[in-house]
Design an enzyme around this catalytic site. Structure first.
Site, PDB file in Angstrom:
ATOM      1  CD  GLU A 187      -2.450   2.029   0.772  1.00  0.00           C
ATOM      2  OE1 GLU A 187      -3.251   2.430   0.031  1.00  0.00           O
ATOM      3  OE2 GLU A 187      -1.633   2.577   1.468  1.00  0.00           O
ATOM      4  CG  HIS A 221      -3.986   3.032   4.979  1.00  0.00           C
ATOM      5  ND1 HIS A 221      -5.295   3.429   5.575  1.00  0.00           N
ATOM      6  CD2 HIS A 221      -3.968   2.838   3.803  1.00  0.00           C
ATOM      7  CE1 HIS A 221      -6.055   3.844   4.111  1.00  0.00           C
ATOM      8  NE2 HIS A 221      -4.927   3.482   3.056  1.00  0.00           N
ATOM      9  CG  HIS A 230      -6.200   1.513   9.411  1.00  0.00           C
ATOM     10  ND1 HIS A 230      -6.960   2.760  10.146  1.00  0.00           N
ATOM     11  CD2 HIS A 230      -5.903   1.929   8.291  1.00  0.00           C
ATOM     12  CE1 HIS A 230      -6.693   3.991   9.197  1.00  0.00           C
ATOM     13  NE2 HIS A 230      -6.095   3.321   8.109  1.00  0.00           N
ATOM     14  CG  ASN A 248      -5.607   7.472   2.808  1.00  0.00           C
ATOM     15  OD1 ASN A 248      -4.567   7.203   2.387  1.00  0.00           O
ATOM     16  ND2 ASN A 248      -6.507   6.967   2.283  1.00  0.00           N
ATOM     17  CG  ASN A 306      -5.724   8.613  -0.762  1.00  0.00           C
ATOM     18  OD1 ASN A 306      -4.497   7.901  -0.594  1.00  0.00           O
ATOM     19  ND2 ASN A 306      -6.813   7.739  -0.852  1.00  0.00           N
ATOM     20  CG  ASP A 364      -3.908   5.714  -3.116  1.00  0.00           C
ATOM     21  OD1 ASP A 364      -3.559   6.244  -1.923  1.00  0.00           O
ATOM     22  OD2 ASP A 364      -4.572   4.563  -2.918  1.00  0.00           O
ATOM     23  CG  ASN A 365       1.405   7.590  -0.500  1.00  0.00           C
ATOM     24  OD1 ASN A 365       1.466   8.797  -0.442  1.00  0.00           O
ATOM     25  ND2 ASN A 365       2.352   6.846  -0.101  1.00  0.00           N
TER      26      ASN A 365
HETATM   27  C1  LIG Z   1       5.343   5.642  -2.584  1.00  0.00           C
HETATM   28  C2  LIG Z   1       4.659   6.907  -2.052  1.00  0.00           C
HETATM   29  O1  LIG Z   1       4.158   7.814  -2.426  1.00  0.00           O
HETATM   30  N1  LIG Z   1       4.977   7.124  -0.614  1.00  0.00           N
HETATM   31  C3  LIG Z   1       4.616   8.344   0.028  1.00  0.00           C
HETATM   32  C4  LIG Z   1       3.391   7.914   0.920  1.00  0.00           C
HETATM   33  O2  LIG Z   1       3.094   9.130   1.591  1.00  0.00           O
HETATM   34  C5  LIG Z   1       4.208   9.203   2.676  1.00  0.00           C
HETATM   35  C6  LIG Z   1       3.801  10.354   3.228  1.00  0.00           C
HETATM   36  O3  LIG Z   1       3.009   9.889   4.454  1.00  0.00           O
HETATM   37  C7  LIG Z   1       5.539   9.730   2.049  1.00  0.00           C
HETATM   38  O4  LIG Z   1       6.365   9.799   2.947  1.00  0.00           O
HETATM   39  C8  LIG Z   1       5.795   8.419   1.287  1.00  0.00           C
HETATM   40  O5  LIG Z   1       7.003   8.865   0.286  1.00  0.00           O
END
Ligand SMILES: CC(=O)N[C@H]1CO[C@H](CO)[C@@H](O)[C@@H]1O
Ligand SMILES: *[C@@H]1O[C@H](CO)[C@@H](O)[C@H](O)[C@H]1NC(C)=O
Length: 348
Positions: free
Chosen positions: A45, A106, A126, A160, A216, A261-262
């Site tokens: 994730e 998560h 979670h 999230n 997100n 998303d991330n």
């Molecule tokens: C892969 C990625 O996008 N990771 C990021 C997700 O979010 C965190 C912050 O909570 C970043 O530190 C990560 O680099």
């Protein structure tokens, strides 16, 4: 139903379809030399890469109503060294007393203490649907995470993702406003913008951003001046100025037309990388015959008037399904997923 109500209702449904991008299909964009990481079959994730090339990967997230390929296996944090070329992730162990059996990781984020080089790993956990932010100290030689602290707070419900900004302070995105699934679905359907970002430090906790559909991924610029946060169902990346008192001032919002998303940052160029899955419906109603796809998007020059948005990689689910993050390190791309595998691709 009166005509107006029918029209409003249809409008709401279309609006929802648009937001969930239900009719979106993925056209493959391949990168040469990609390979799946060994041993990751039940999600990756979130991924965070340290400046020395060590990547932390959370695997085994279980979400009610979402597919899991390993429902009975405990989740883990894996470590992958992007400097050694072996591409074999290995699990980290936890210090005694930490309940690894209910661990459900998560988003995650690392923080390096510049004075002594200590690496902290923050993980959104979670267990049974609750939200706890766990703070660990990473001991490289022993591949160990020493549990330091569990943070809970009434403003930190349904967190999230987080971005650490100190050894015990962070920004967190809140993705759902209600504790009831039904009300959350209704709020997405109605387009309510009630989620946002919370700032946490011991003694000072407050909501610093409101007005997201579903907040997100969140991350911080390389110069630590800006915060970037994704709004999943609004398909936007939002840029904020980080003020002295930790409040955030909105600067701009960039539309990327996928379920964002991330986020992560290329530490060298400052480009923003994000993993997205182009169709929420396929991710929720998992069908192995018609799986959700994956997309990796790069945003260059987000602060300029014309940010350049490039779809770098896309797959219809035949290789990798439902990507949730993308990270880069020295010409290598790592793509993580909500419940599927993880992919490594050389970039050139
Ligand atoms: C892969 C990625 O996008 N990771 C990021 C997700 O979010 C965190 C912050 O909570 C970043 O530190 C990560 O680099
Ligand atoms: C996905 O792409 C692969 C490779 O191009 C193709 O063989 C497959 O039929 C596609 N699957 C779907 C569900 O479209």
């Amino acid at each position: 139903m009166g005509a107006l109500r029918v029209i409003t209702f249809l409008g709401t449904i279309l609006n929802f379809y648009h937001r969930a991008l239900i009719f979106n299909e993925v056209e493959n964009i391949d990168l040469p030399g990609c390979q799946l990481l060994k041993g990751i079959e039940a999600g990756s994730e979130d991924i965070d890469v340290l400046p020395n090339g060590l990547a932390f990967i959370s695997t085994g997230l279980k979400v009610a109503g979402m597919k899991s390929f390993a429902p009975d296996e405990p989740a883990k944090i894996l470590l992958l060294d992007l400097e050694d070329g072996g591409l074999i992730p290995s699990p980290l162990s936890f210090s005694e007393g930490f309940d690894a059996s209910s661990f459900n990781p998560h988003g995650l984020s690392t923080y390096i203490d510049e004075t002594d080089g200590t690496v902290y790993l923050f993980v959104v956990n979670h267990p049974e649907g609750q939200t706890i932010v766990e703070i660990f100290r990473f001991v490289k030689g022993e591949k160990l995470l020493v549990h330091l602290k569990s943070v809970t707070h009434k403003l930190l419900t349904s967190v999230n993702d987080i971005v650490a900004v100190g050894p015990d302070s962070f920004y967190a995105t809140i993705d759902l406003f209600f504790s009831s699934n039904f009300l959350n679905h209704m709020s997405i359907l109605l387009g309510l913008r009630w989620t946002g970002v919370v700032y946490y430090s011991p003694g000072d906790v407050r909501q610093v951003v409101k007005g997201f559909h579903s907040a997100n991924g969140i991350t911080i610029s390389t110069d630590k001046q800006y915060i970037y946060a994704a709004d999943l169902t609004a398909h936007t990346i939002n840029v904020f100025n980080k003020n002295e008192d930790w409040s955030l001032t909105p600067i701009k919002s960039v539309d990327v037309n996928t379920l964002v998303d991330n986020l992560s940052l290329d530490p060298v160029t400052g480009d923003i990388w994000l993993g997205g899955f182009p169709n929420l419906y396929k991710a929720l109603l998992y069908n192995p015959e018609d799986p959700p796809g994956s997309e990796v998007i790069r945003i260059q020059n987000i602060h300029s008037d014309n940010p350049v948005i490039t779809r770098v990689y896309a797959n219809n689910g035949s290789v990798i399904q439902g990507s949730s993050c993308a990270s880069v390190y020295k010409g290598q791309l790592l793509v993580g997923t909500i419940f599927h595998k993880a992919l490594h691709c050389p970039l050139h």
